[in-house]
Design a protein around this motif. Structure first.
Motif, short mmCIF file in Angstrom:
data_model
loop_
_atom_site.label_atom_id
_atom_site.label_comp_id
_atom_site.label_asym_id
_atom_site.label_seq_id
_atom_site.Cartn_x
_atom_site.Cartn_y
_atom_site.Cartn_z
N HIS A 27 0.85 -1.20 0.00
CA HIS A 27 0.00 0.00 0.00
C HIS A 27 0.88 1.25 0.00
CE1 HIS A 27 -3.28 -2.70 0.67
NE2 HIS A 27 -2.80 -3.09 1.84
N GLN A 28 0.57 2.18 -0.89
CA GLN A 28 1.42 3.36 -1.05
C GLN A 28 1.48 4.22 0.20
OE1 GLN A 28 -0.11 5.22 -4.59
NE2 GLN A 28 0.98 3.83 -5.96
N ALA A 29 0.43 4.21 1.00
CA ALA A 29 0.43 5.00 2.24
C ALA A 29 1.48 4.49 3.22
CB ALA A 29 -0.95 4.97 2.89
N PRO A 35 6.11 6.67 2.39
CA PRO A 35 6.86 7.29 3.48
C PRO A 35 8.17 6.57 3.80
CG PRO A 35 4.54 7.18 4.05
CD PRO A 35 4.72 6.36 2.81
N LEU A 36 8.19 5.24 3.65
CA LEU A 36 9.43 4.49 3.87
C LEU A 36 10.44 4.80 2.78
CD1 LEU A 36 8.04 1.01 5.02
CD2 LEU A 36 8.93 2.87 6.45
N ALA A 37 9.96 4.92 1.54
CA ALA A 37 10.85 5.28 0.44
C ALA A 37 11.42 6.68 0.65
CB ALA A 37 10.09 5.21 -0.89
N GLN A 38 10.57 7.59 1.11
CA GLN A 38 11.01 8.95 1.36
C GLN A 38 12.07 8.97 2.47
OE1 GLN A 38 7.81 11.61 2.35
NE2 GLN A 38 9.11 13.41 2.45
N GLN A 79 8.46 7.11 11.22
CA GLN A 79 7.72 6.35 10.22
C GLN A 79 7.84 4.85 10.44
OE1 GLN A 79 5.62 7.87 8.07
NE2 GLN A 79 4.89 5.79 7.75
N SER A 80 8.99 4.41 10.93
CA SER A 80 9.18 2.99 11.19
C SER A 80 8.28 2.51 12.32
CB SER A 80 10.65 2.71 11.52
OG SER A 80 11.47 3.03 10.43
N VAL A 81 8.23 3.30 13.41
CA VAL A 81 7.34 2.96 14.51
C VAL A 81 5.89 2.96 14.04
CG1 VAL A 81 6.45 3.74 16.76
CG2 VAL A 81 8.92 3.78 16.30
N HIS A 82 5.54 3.95 13.25
CA HIS A 82 4.17 4.07 12.75
C HIS A 82 3.80 2.88 11.85
CE1 HIS A 82 0.62 6.52 12.41
NE2 HIS A 82 0.60 6.36 11.10
N THR A 83 4.76 2.40 11.09
CA THR A 83 4.52 1.27 10.19
C THR A 83 4.14 0.01 10.98
OG1 THR A 83 6.04 2.13 8.54
CG2 THR A 83 5.56 -0.22 8.43
N LEU A 84 4.78 -0.15 12.14
CA LEU A 84 4.51 -1.32 12.97
C LEU A 84 3.27 -1.16 13.84
CD1 LEU A 84 7.50 -1.92 12.10
CD2 LEU A 84 7.76 -3.03 14.31
N GLY A 85 2.73 0.07 13.90
CA GLY A 85 1.56 0.30 14.74
C GLY A 85 1.86 0.02 16.19
N GLY A 86 0.97 -0.72 16.86
CA GLY A 86 1.17 -1.05 18.27
C GLY A 86 2.46 -1.83 18.51
N ASN A 87 2.81 -2.67 17.55
CA ASN A 87 4.04 -3.44 17.69
C ASN A 87 5.29 -2.54 17.75
OD1 ASN A 87 3.05 -6.07 17.85
ND2 ASN A 87 2.84 -6.23 15.62
N GLY A 88 5.18 -1.35 17.15
CA GLY A 88 6.31 -0.44 17.17
C GLY A 88 6.63 0.09 18.55
#
Length: 386
Positions: free
Chosen positions: A278-280, A284-287, A335-344
């Motif tokens: 998903h681009q969302a 952000p990870l690419a950026q 962004q990395s923490v956000h990608t993992l959600g609660g797991n982050g």
């Protein structure tokens, strides 16, 4: 993430340091910090492989390289999750200043130990009431016969408990003008009148932060590093490597966080495709990756200028590199923490603590606002507001 403009030797160094870092990893560093210890095993292994002293002169046991090589070591250890903060201080600041400006005796006394990791040195410049204004440093050094007497306070000084000595920035009175000018002194840890107290930090790290007091500390004339009249030059000989190494520290941390997020985004599936499709999530990870790469390019430029002896050019580039890396690191971690959600935010994934740690690169050793001031005045020629 190797750069195409790097030499084969630098790429080989990255590969070798990566192998060392992966033998330890973030779990090792987290455990050491939690237990109140120090990463002695990793420090010793890095020293044994010649990585800690890679920037120091060969005649004193170093690798004969420069800040470019030392920055690679720190970045790759950071990318493996186990950066060594004291690398910023001991070989990069103190080792560089002594190698460039120290007496023959100071070089013989300190450089071999700094190179092989058997000795470490802290660096004391920041003061409680001076903040980023080094012109307000109140630690003073006065002559008393052949000795120097130091009086003052320092704050947020890393690793003083494990350092054999601290390179203290004081100010002496210029006999001709009466103005105070910076000078650097080597203060051994057990010198009478040299006190320290640990600062209770929210940030959990193996390297503790200290407030220092210098109460009529008597030092021999041999404690002064370099020429009494060239203190500013000597000071910036240490501050530029500090900024470059802080940038490398931040880039490594950002890369570590980003790698964990990419791995997670490739495998985490809550709909039909992994979330990384998903681009969302992907964009952000690419950026973040792009911003880290750009920060690294400026860090390489700053290191190359410094190693070539261009102190003025390196000053501008080192400040830019530190700024860019600090911003890129904070965004990559966020962004990395956000990608993992609660797991982050769980201890299992080990990213949550980086939210606090990543702020360090924005704040220390100089705030991003002071860097913007520097670029405004020095590069753009705009008038000062202070």
């Amino acid at each position: 993430m190797s750069s195409t403009i790097e030499s084969a030797e630098h790429n080989a160094l990255r590969t070798a340091v990566t192998a060392l870092g992966q033998r330890y990893g973030r779990e090792y560093l987290t455990r050491v910090a939690r237990e109140g210890g120090h990463p002695d095993e990793l420090w010793a292994d890095a020293a044994k492989l010649g990585y800690l002293g890679v920037n120091l002169p060969e005649e004193y046991g170093g690798g004969g390289g420069g800040i470019a090589e030392l920055a690679i070591v720190l970045e790759e250890l950071g990318a493996a999750g186990c950066p060594l903060l004291m690398m910023v201080v001991s070989p990069a600041i103190c080792g560089t200043v002594i190698a460039r400006f120290g007496t023959d005796d100071q070089k013989r006394t300190w450089l071999p130990g700094l190179a092989d990791g058997s000795r470490t040195m802290a660096f004391g410049i920041t003061e409680p009431d001076a903040g980023s204004n080094s012109h307000r440093i109140t630690t003073t050094a006065r002559r008393d016969g052949d000795d120097w007497i130091l009086t003052g306070r320092k704050v947020f000084i890393s690793g003083v408990d494990i350092a054999d000595a601290t390179l203290i920035v004081g100010r002496t009175e210029d006999a001709r003008s009466g103005r105070l000018k910076p000078c650097l002194f080597i203060v051994p840890r057990d010198t009478p009148g040299f006190g320290r107290s640990v600062i209770d930090m929210e940030l959990q790290a193996a390297e503790k932060q200290f407030e220092l007091t210098l109460d009529e500390v008597r030092l021999p004339s041999s404690a002064l590093v370099g020429d009494e009249d060239a203190g500013l030059l000597q000071l910036f000989a240490g501050l530029n490597p500090e900024r470059i190494m802080t940038a490398a520290f931040a880039i490594g941390m950002g890369r570590y966080a980003l790698a964990r997020a990419i791995e997670y985004a490739k495998t985490r599936q809550v709909w039909k495709e992994p979330i990384g499709a998903h681009q969302a999530v992907a964009h952000p990870l690419a950026q973040a990756h792009i911003e880290l790469e750009l920060a690294r390019l400026m860090t390489q430029k700053a290191a190359a200028l410094y190693d070539a002896g261009d102190d003025m050019g390196a000053g501008e580039a080192a400040n830019m590199a530190k700024y860019a890396a600090g911003e890129a690191c904070v965004r990559a971690v966020d962004q990395s923490v956000h990608t993992l959600g609660g797991n982050g935010l769980t201890r299992e994934y080990g990213l949550g603590s980086l939210i606090t740690a990543s702020r360090v690169a924005r704040i220390a050793p100089v705030s991003r606002e002071m860097i913007l001031n520097f670029i405004s005045h020095q590069t753009l020629g705009l008038p000062k507001s202070y």
